[in-house]
Design a protein around this motif. Structure first.
Motif, PDB file in Angstrom:
ATOM      1  N   ILE A  35      60.179 -15.918  55.811  1.00  0.00           N
ATOM      2  CA  ILE A  35      59.539 -14.760  55.523  1.00  0.00           C
ATOM      3  C   ILE A  35      58.461 -14.427  56.515  1.00  0.00           C
ATOM      4  CG2 ILE A  35      57.659 -13.750  53.960  1.00  0.00           C
ATOM      5  CD1 ILE A  35      60.224 -13.403  52.569  1.00  0.00           C
ATOM      6  N   ALA A  36      57.774 -15.519  57.012  1.00  0.00           N
ATOM      7  CA  ALA A  36      56.744 -15.403  58.149  1.00  0.00           C
ATOM      8  C   ALA A  36      57.498 -15.028  59.446  1.00  0.00           C
ATOM      9  CB  ALA A  36      56.169 -16.833  58.537  1.00  0.00           C
ATOM     10  N   GLU A  37      58.639 -15.610  59.738  1.00  0.00           N
ATOM     11  CA  GLU A  37      59.422 -15.330  61.068  1.00  0.00           C
ATOM     12  C   GLU A  37      59.709 -13.781  61.027  1.00  0.00           C
ATOM     13  OE1 GLU A  37      62.377 -18.097  61.505  1.00  0.00           O
ATOM     14  OE2 GLU A  37      61.015 -19.697  62.163  1.00  0.00           O
ATOM     15  N   GLN A  38      60.472 -13.393  59.794  1.00  0.00           N
ATOM     16  CA  GLN A  38      60.870 -12.100  59.654  1.00  0.00           C
ATOM     17  C   GLN A  38      59.976 -11.042  59.872  1.00  0.00           C
ATOM     18  OE1 GLN A  38      63.743 -12.853  60.443  1.00  0.00           O
ATOM     19  NE2 GLN A  38      65.258 -13.151  58.724  1.00  0.00           N
ATOM     20  N   ALA A  39      58.695 -11.283  59.337  1.00  0.00           N
ATOM     21  CA  ALA A  39      57.680 -10.325  59.033  1.00  0.00           C
ATOM     22  C   ALA A  39      57.106 -10.159  60.579  1.00  0.00           C
ATOM     23  CB  ALA A  39      56.454 -10.811  58.346  1.00  0.00           C
ATOM     24  N   LYS A  40      57.317 -11.148  61.509  1.00  0.00           N
ATOM     25  CA  LYS A  40      56.864 -11.013  63.025  1.00  0.00           C
ATOM     26  C   LYS A  40      57.730 -10.034  63.731  1.00  0.00           C
ATOM     27  CE  LYS A  40      56.005 -15.673  63.639  1.00  0.00           C
ATOM     28  NZ  LYS A  40      56.446 -16.881  64.547  1.00  0.00           N
ATOM     29  N   LYS A  41      58.997 -10.005  63.166  1.00  0.00           N
ATOM     30  CA  LYS A  41      59.974  -8.772  63.984  1.00  0.00           C
ATOM     31  C   LYS A  41      59.683  -7.455  63.777  1.00  0.00           C
ATOM     32  CE  LYS A  41      63.588 -12.271  63.702  1.00  0.00           C
ATOM     33  NZ  LYS A  41      64.723 -12.555  62.753  1.00  0.00           N
ATOM     34  N   GLY A  42      58.650  -7.358  62.885  1.00  0.00           N
ATOM     35  CA  GLY A  42      58.283  -5.897  62.657  1.00  0.00           C
ATOM     36  C   GLY A  42      59.296  -5.334  61.916  1.00  0.00           C
ATOM     37  N   LYS A  43      60.187  -5.880  61.348  1.00  0.00           N
ATOM     38  CA  LYS A  43      61.152  -5.109  60.598  1.00  0.00           C
ATOM     39  C   LYS A  43      60.900  -5.126  59.053  1.00  0.00           C
ATOM     40  CE  LYS A  43      64.929  -6.127  63.851  1.00  0.00           C
ATOM     41  NZ  LYS A  43      65.995  -6.586  63.973  1.00  0.00           N
ATOM     42  N   VAL A  44      61.482  -4.172  58.568  1.00  0.00           N
ATOM     43  CA  VAL A  44      61.548  -4.388  56.909  1.00  0.00           C
ATOM     44  C   VAL A  44      62.295  -5.313  56.415  1.00  0.00           C
ATOM     45  CG1 VAL A  44      61.833  -2.999  54.820  1.00  0.00           C
ATOM     46  CG2 VAL A  44      60.770  -1.734  56.463  1.00  0.00           C
ATOM     47  N   VAL A  45      61.489  -6.357  55.612  1.00  0.00           N
ATOM     48  CA  VAL A  45      62.408  -7.431  55.289  1.00  0.00           C
ATOM     49  C   VAL A  45      63.098  -7.042  53.916  1.00  0.00           C
ATOM     50  CG1 VAL A  45      62.363  -9.900  54.450  1.00  0.00           C
ATOM     51  CG2 VAL A  45      60.721  -9.094  56.242  1.00  0.00           C
ATOM     52  N   LEU A  46      64.353  -7.432  53.727  1.00  0.00           N
ATOM     53  CA  LEU A  46      65.215  -7.345  52.356  1.00  0.00           C
ATOM     54  C   LEU A  46      65.521  -8.585  51.880  1.00  0.00           C
ATOM     55  CD1 LEU A  46      67.770  -4.673  52.025  1.00  0.00           C
ATOM     56  CD2 LEU A  46      68.295  -6.776  51.141  1.00  0.00           C
ATOM     57  N   LEU A  47      65.262  -8.933  50.583  1.00  0.00           N
ATOM     58  CA  LEU A  47      65.856  -9.901  49.994  1.00  0.00           C
ATOM     59  C   LEU A  47      66.642  -9.819  48.906  1.00  0.00           C
ATOM     60  CD1 LEU A  47      62.193  -9.919  50.400  1.00  0.00           C
ATOM     61  CD2 LEU A  47      62.480 -12.524  49.488  1.00  0.00           C
ATOM     62  N   ASP A  48      67.674 -10.422  49.147  1.00  0.00           N
ATOM     63  CA  ASP A  48      68.625 -10.509  47.880  1.00  0.00           C
ATOM     64  C   ASP A  48      68.695 -11.589  47.029  1.00  0.00           C
ATOM     65  OD1 ASP A  48      71.268 -10.984  46.577  1.00  0.00           O
ATOM     66  OD2 ASP A  48      72.569 -10.499  48.450  1.00  0.00           O
ATOM     67  N   ILE A  49      68.247 -11.461  46.043  1.00  0.00           N
ATOM     68  CA  ILE A  49      67.713 -12.925  45.110  1.00  0.00           C
ATOM     69  C   ILE A  49      67.941 -12.413  43.475  1.00  0.00           C
ATOM     70  CG2 ILE A  49      65.879 -13.779  46.578  1.00  0.00           C
ATOM     71  CD1 ILE A  49      63.928 -12.541  44.812  1.00  0.00           C
ATOM     72  N   GLU A  50      68.239 -13.651  42.742  1.00  0.00           N
ATOM     73  CA  GLU A  50      68.468 -13.356  41.400  1.00  0.00           C
ATOM     74  C   GLU A  50      67.265 -13.365  40.682  1.00  0.00           C
ATOM     75  OE1 GLU A  50      66.939 -16.285  41.146  1.00  0.00           O
ATOM     76  OE2 GLU A  50      67.975 -16.512  39.272  1.00  0.00           O
ATOM     77  N   MET A  51      67.354 -13.110  39.162  1.00  0.00           N
ATOM     78  CA  MET A  51      66.176 -12.867  38.485  1.00  0.00           C
ATOM     79  C   MET A  51      65.202 -13.993  38.356  1.00  0.00           C
ATOM     80  SD  MET A  51      67.870 -13.137  34.816  1.00  0.00           S
ATOM     81  CE  MET A  51      66.675 -13.390  33.581  1.00  0.00           C
ATOM     82  N   GLU A  52      65.267 -15.241  38.450  1.00  0.00           N
ATOM     83  CA  GLU A  52      64.215 -16.196  38.550  1.00  0.00           C
ATOM     84  C   GLU A  52      63.387 -16.113  39.677  1.00  0.00           C
ATOM     85  OE1 GLU A  52      63.446 -17.522  35.690  1.00  0.00           O
ATOM     86  OE2 GLU A  52      65.192 -16.960  34.569  1.00  0.00           O
TER      87      GLU A  52
END
Ligand code: ADP
Ligand code: 5GP
Length: 195
Positions: free
Chosen positions: A92-109
């Protein structure tokens, strides 16, 4: 060219396995290259044909996954269909540094854990037109054995029940016609900031 959406918060996409989450956000990535970035999760499951380590997932042995948990390395993690999945803090920290909008594909828990974290996100749920259609997509994808299909279908009911809980998701999209569902996704993501 990068065309950022007005709302740049991370986007959490969830929905039953086989509903078309990946298909939909890959269309978004194609249409808006350089704008969005997938949060590459860690998983203990085996790679499918064509899946690349570090691109689709970080494929790790159980021991590494457990070490990450012990080291408080995950924002969220869960067990799904007998395998472990998690979003690492470092990713998350690395992706946020790229200045892009981060998309997470995760299940309900994982959705529940992100909601309890300090991450401000938008929550989109992708729903199938019916359980029969979901099953035929899951089978049609040809990636799962019968045991895995049964586990995923059982979990689909839990995911669908959770999607009915008021105020959990900001947007629910029924993925019947792919192009229509994609347009709905794009429109929601690019809607003007409210208030
Ligand atoms: P998920 O990422 O939610 O597990 P996928 O994106 O892998 O699901 O899609 C599962 C299967 O369903 C794939 O074979 C995909 O091509 C197909 N699919 C996705 N959306 C549609 C749709 N609207 N109509 C028909 N088939 C679809
Ligand atoms: P698949 O094995 O089909 O790639 O993924 C199975 C399920 O795990 C999907 O519902 C997907 O959204 C979920 N998933 C993938 N990565 C993560 C993660 O990092 N955390 C959680 N909680 N779920 C994940």
């Amino acid at each position: 060219m990068a065309t950022p959406p007005p709302d740049r918060r991370p986007i959490v996409i969830s929905g039953p396995s086989g509903v078309g989450k990946g298909t939909l956000y890959n269309l978004l990535f194609q249409r808006y290259p350089d704008t969005f970035v997938l949060s590459v999760s860690h998983t203990t499951r085996a790679p499918r044909d064509g899946e690349q380590d570090g691109v689709h997932y970080h494929f790790v042995p159980m021991k590494d996954f457990e070490d990450l948990i012990a080291g408080d390395g995950f924002v969220e993690h869960a067990t799904f269909g007998g395998n472990r999945y998690g979003t690492s803090k470092m990713t998350i920290a690395e992706q946020a540094k790229k200045g892009k909008v981060v998309l997470l594909d995760i299940e309900m828990e994982g959705v529940k854990q992100i909601k309890n974290s300090n991450i401000e996100a938008r929550y989109i749920f992708i729903s199938p037109p019916s359980l029969e259609v979901l099953e035929s997509r899951l089978r049609g994808r040809g990636t799962e054995n019968e045991q895995s299909i049964q586990k995923r279908l059982a979990q689909a009911t839990n995911e669908l029940n959770y999607s009915q809980v008021p105020h959990v998701h900001d947007k629910i999209i029924v993925n019947a016609d792919l192009e229509k569902a994609y347009k709905e996704l794009e429109k929601y993501i690019y809607q003007p900031l409210s208030g």
